[in-house]
Design a protein around this motif. Structure first.
Motif, mmCIF file in Angstrom:
data_model
loop_
_atom_site.group_PDB
_atom_site.id
_atom_site.type_symbol
_atom_site.label_atom_id
_atom_site.label_comp_id
_atom_site.label_asym_id
_atom_site.label_seq_id
_atom_site.Cartn_x
_atom_site.Cartn_y
_atom_site.Cartn_z
ATOM 1 N N THR A 494 10.800 -34.197 -2.836
ATOM 2 C CA THR A 494 11.478 -33.541 -1.716
ATOM 3 C C THR A 494 10.675 -32.342 -1.231
ATOM 4 O OG1 THR A 494 13.637 -34.242 -2.558
ATOM 5 C CG2 THR A 494 13.608 -32.418 -0.984
ATOM 6 N N ARG A 495 10.061 -31.625 -2.180
ATOM 7 C CA ARG A 495 9.215 -30.489 -1.800
ATOM 8 C C ARG A 495 8.064 -30.965 -0.914
ATOM 9 N NH1 ARG A 495 7.987 -28.838 -6.615
ATOM 10 N NH2 ARG A 495 9.685 -27.342 -6.792
ATOM 11 N N ALA A 496 7.505 -32.127 -1.247
ATOM 12 C CA ALA A 496 6.412 -32.671 -0.444
ATOM 13 C C ALA A 496 6.893 -33.056 0.954
ATOM 14 C CB ALA A 496 5.804 -33.882 -1.146
ATOM 15 N N LEU A 497 8.139 -33.553 1.053
ATOM 16 C CA LEU A 497 8.671 -33.959 2.362
ATOM 17 C C LEU A 497 8.839 -32.773 3.308
ATOM 18 C CD1 LEU A 497 11.408 -36.575 1.365
ATOM 19 C CD2 LEU A 497 9.020 -36.968 1.982
ATOM 20 N N LYS A 498 8.912 -31.576 2.757
ATOM 21 C CA LYS A 498 9.078 -30.374 3.578
ATOM 22 C C LYS A 498 7.760 -29.647 3.806
ATOM 23 C CE LYS A 498 13.802 -29.768 1.855
ATOM 24 N NZ LYS A 498 14.729 -28.899 1.084
ATOM 25 N N ASP A 499 6.658 -30.264 3.352
ATOM 26 C CA ASP A 499 5.336 -29.649 3.497
ATOM 27 C C ASP A 499 4.914 -29.639 4.965
ATOM 28 O OD1 ASP A 499 2.289 -29.400 3.365
ATOM 29 O OD2 ASP A 499 2.813 -29.246 1.243
ATOM 30 N N SER A 500 4.172 -28.629 5.359
ATOM 31 C CA SER A 500 3.700 -28.531 6.745
ATOM 32 C C SER A 500 2.568 -29.516 7.040
ATOM 33 C CB SER A 500 3.219 -27.102 7.034
ATOM 34 O OG SER A 500 2.159 -26.755 6.141
ATOM 35 N N PHE A 501 1.944 -30.047 5.984
ATOM 36 C CA PHE A 501 0.822 -30.980 6.144
ATOM 37 C C PHE A 501 1.364 -32.401 6.233
ATOM 38 C CE2 PHE A 501 -2.988 -33.172 4.116
ATOM 39 C CZ PHE A 501 -3.787 -33.071 5.255
ATOM 40 N N VAL A 502 1.017 -33.084 7.306
ATOM 41 C CA VAL A 502 1.609 -34.386 7.576
ATOM 42 C C VAL A 502 1.350 -35.389 6.451
ATOM 43 C CG1 VAL A 502 -0.411 -35.085 8.938
ATOM 44 C CG2 VAL A 502 1.755 -36.280 9.237
ATOM 45 N N HIS A 503 0.139 -35.371 5.903
ATOM 46 C CA HIS A 503 -0.190 -36.350 4.862
ATOM 47 C C HIS A 503 0.529 -36.047 3.549
ATOM 48 C CE1 HIS A 503 -3.123 -38.392 7.338
ATOM 49 N NE2 HIS A 503 -3.655 -37.221 7.670
#
Length: 571
Positions: A494-503
């Motif tokens: 979930t933390r990754a899903l909120k990342d500013s980096f699209v990939h």
């Protein structure tokens, strides 16, 4: 004394000696003076050689003097090209001298017949170079005459290096009572390498000439015998000592032939000495200086003080020519030198480490851990970033040779410092290395220490590191403990899903999909889907497309689960 082998070199019953070695196979016997054995050092199990001098024959009283002189000189003279003394045991009837493991040159030469002529010539020239260096050291620095330069006084180490031994007649030229002058003629077969002045007069006549005259002549005879082992001794060795003719050159390199003739000059005053022979060979275009093995050894010996340009040139030479070098040379000479040089780190580490791994492939499996793995593990503690980066880049080449205990106890404590390194490429390489090492981590490291570090890496300033960390956690998911999966995976992805980096966001969705079997149906419905659905309207189409695929996958699994649910019957 074959019974020694049966006793395992414990207590020699007849002499009462407690030997520090276990004798193995007898390699050779020399004229009743000594026998050479392969042996094992009892203290550490290392391979050694043992020279056993039999002093029990009362009809040969001079043999004791020869043996005692050999022991005395070998014990006190140290040089890289001299046979390495380790230990000795003496009794009234025997003297045992333990040295590094070697084989006689006479035994090694036939094994080179099947090699290419170029490879054989290079090895012979390299060997003669090492003998010339050792002989020059004895003549000049030790002010001594060896007195027995011949095939039987040269020994070959496992690396193929020539070692000078046979010190039974070695004498200081300042000693008028030296054994060479008084007992030289009594030594077995000494006439074979005696110089013209000795044959004309006596061994004591050597006092009248340059102290190196005998060794110079014998070096010439040695040169002939190694290049032309099936030829008779050169005619110049017998009166009237005519100079060698071009027709008698045989396999002696043309570039060396003139120097060879000067070594065999019947007039000791005009004879080329070993130092002069060495100097001729080491000029820019000399027969030694042009030899690849000599060049490599010289470069390895001065590697620690060489400039970066010199280091890079040597490493380039090794990389391009390694396959054409003798395997024993690369395995036992080049490889240990490179491993030692790696300790200094620096920019050359990135080039050296692949060579170390390449040369290590020729090692027997039982030797690989000690020769390669142990030094590499120590290097993980190095503060040098070039070394650490080289270790991580080449990890795929040796990861399968690492055992679980080594990885968990020795490697990981140093590896984990890479996660907090100030240089991004080190942090990223450290993260990528976990994929190879994770199967060898303990449960505690895998489910606790590592995950805490990866949680911090998900907040790294570098987008690529955050992305790769998410991918890594997705790959680790199935191997985590049951409670760890339920506690860690959803928050991490979930933390990754909120990342500013699209990939990174795409990686989060793909990680959810890759670990679908790690989630129970209830968790999918109450934790996974609620944390994924907002990505269906992500501003990036790449993320939205992946989100719909993820939702479809999870819904399908819930549908399959729902079909198995038991519904209460209505009456």
């Amino acid at each position: 004394m074959d019974y020694l082998r049966n006793l395992g070199s414990a207590l020699v019953q007849k002499s009462g000696l407690n030997l520090p070695f276990t004798l193995g196979q007898k390699v050779l016997s020399f004229e009743g003076l000594y026998s050479l054995y392969d042996a094992v050092k009892r203290e550490d199990g290392s391979n050694v050689s043992v020279f056993e001098y039999d002093l029990s024959d009362s009809t040969r009283p001079n043999f004791k003097a020869f043996a005692q002189n050999a022991l005395k000189k070998l014990r006190t003279i140290r040089h890289p090209d001299v046979l390495k003394f380790i230990d000795a045991v003496e009794s009234d009837t025997s003297i045992f001298i333990m040295t590094e493991r070697v084989q006689p040159l006479s035994n090694a030469l036939p094994t080179w017949i099947s090699r290419s002529s170029q490879e054989r010539e290079e090895w012979l020239l390299w060997g003669l170079h090492r003998v010339s260096v050792a002989l020059t050291f004895l003549n000049d620095s030790c002010t001594s005459t060896h007195g027995r330069i011949c095939m039987q006084s040269i020994f070959i180490s496992p690396s193929g290096e020539w070692k000078l031994g046979g010190f039974e007649l070695l004498s200081n030229i300042k000693d008028d009572t030296a054994i060479l002058y008084n007992l030289g003629g009594a030594f077995p077969s000494s006439f074979a390498w005696a110089s013209p002045e000795v044959k004309k007069g006596s061994w004591s006549s050597l006092k009248q000439y340059d102290s190196v005259a005998l060794d110079s002549y014998a070096l010439g005879l040695l040169l002939h015998s190694v290049f032309n082992p099936n030829h008779a001794a050169p005619e110049t060795s017998l009166p009237p000592h005519p100079p060698p003719t071009a027709a008698s050159r045989g396999s002696i390199p043309a570039s060396m032939f003139n120097a060879y003739k000067r070594l065999l000059n019947p007039n000791p005053k005009n004879r080329l000495n070993p130092k002069g022979f060495l100097d001729l060979g080491m000029v820019d275009t000399g027969f030694f200086a042009a030899n690849r093995l000599v060049k490599v050894c010289s470069g390895l010996e001065s590697f620690s003080i060489a400039s970066e340009a010199e280091k890079n040139f040597l490493l380039k030479t090794l990389k391009e020519s390694a396959s054409s070098f003798p395997s024993e040379f690369t395995t036992h000479k080049v490889l240990p030198s490179l491993v030692s040089a790696l300790e200094f780190g620096g920019a050359s580490a990135a080039t050296m480490l692949p060579l170390v791994i390449q040369f290590g492939k020729n090692l027997p499996p039982e030797d690989y851990p000690k020769a390669i793995i142990t030094p590499l593990i120590k290097l993980y503690a190095s503060p040098d970033r070039g070394t650490r980066m080289a270790l991580l880049d080449n990890l795929p080449e040796y990861a399968d040779k690492l055992d679980k205990k080594t990885v968990s106890e020795k490697l990981f404590p140093h590896l984990q410092t890479g996660f907090t390194d100030t240089v991004a490429v080190i942090r990223e390489a450290t993260t990528k290395s976990i994929d190879l090492l994770a199967p060898k981590f303990t449960d505690r490291i895998l489910n606790n220490d590592l995950l805490r570090l990866l949680a911090k890496m998900q907040m790294d300033p570098e987008p690529s590191i955050r992305t790769n960390t998410c991918i890594l956690i997705g790959r680790l998911g199935p191997t985590l403990g049951y409670n760890t999966k339920r506690k860690v995976l959803v928050p991490a992805f979930t933390r990754a899903l909120k990342d500013s980096f699209v990939h990174a966001r795409v990686a989060g969705l793909m990680a959810f999909m890759a670990t679908i079997d790690c989630f129970e149906a209830e968790d999918i419905a109450t934790k996974v889907l609620p944390n994924v659905t907002f990505t269906l309207i992500d501003k990036e189409k790449l993320v939205r497309d992946q989100a719909f695929k993820a939702i479809e996958l999870f819904v399908k699994k819930l549908e399959e689960y729902a079909k198995t649910m038991v519904f209460p019957q209505l009456f």
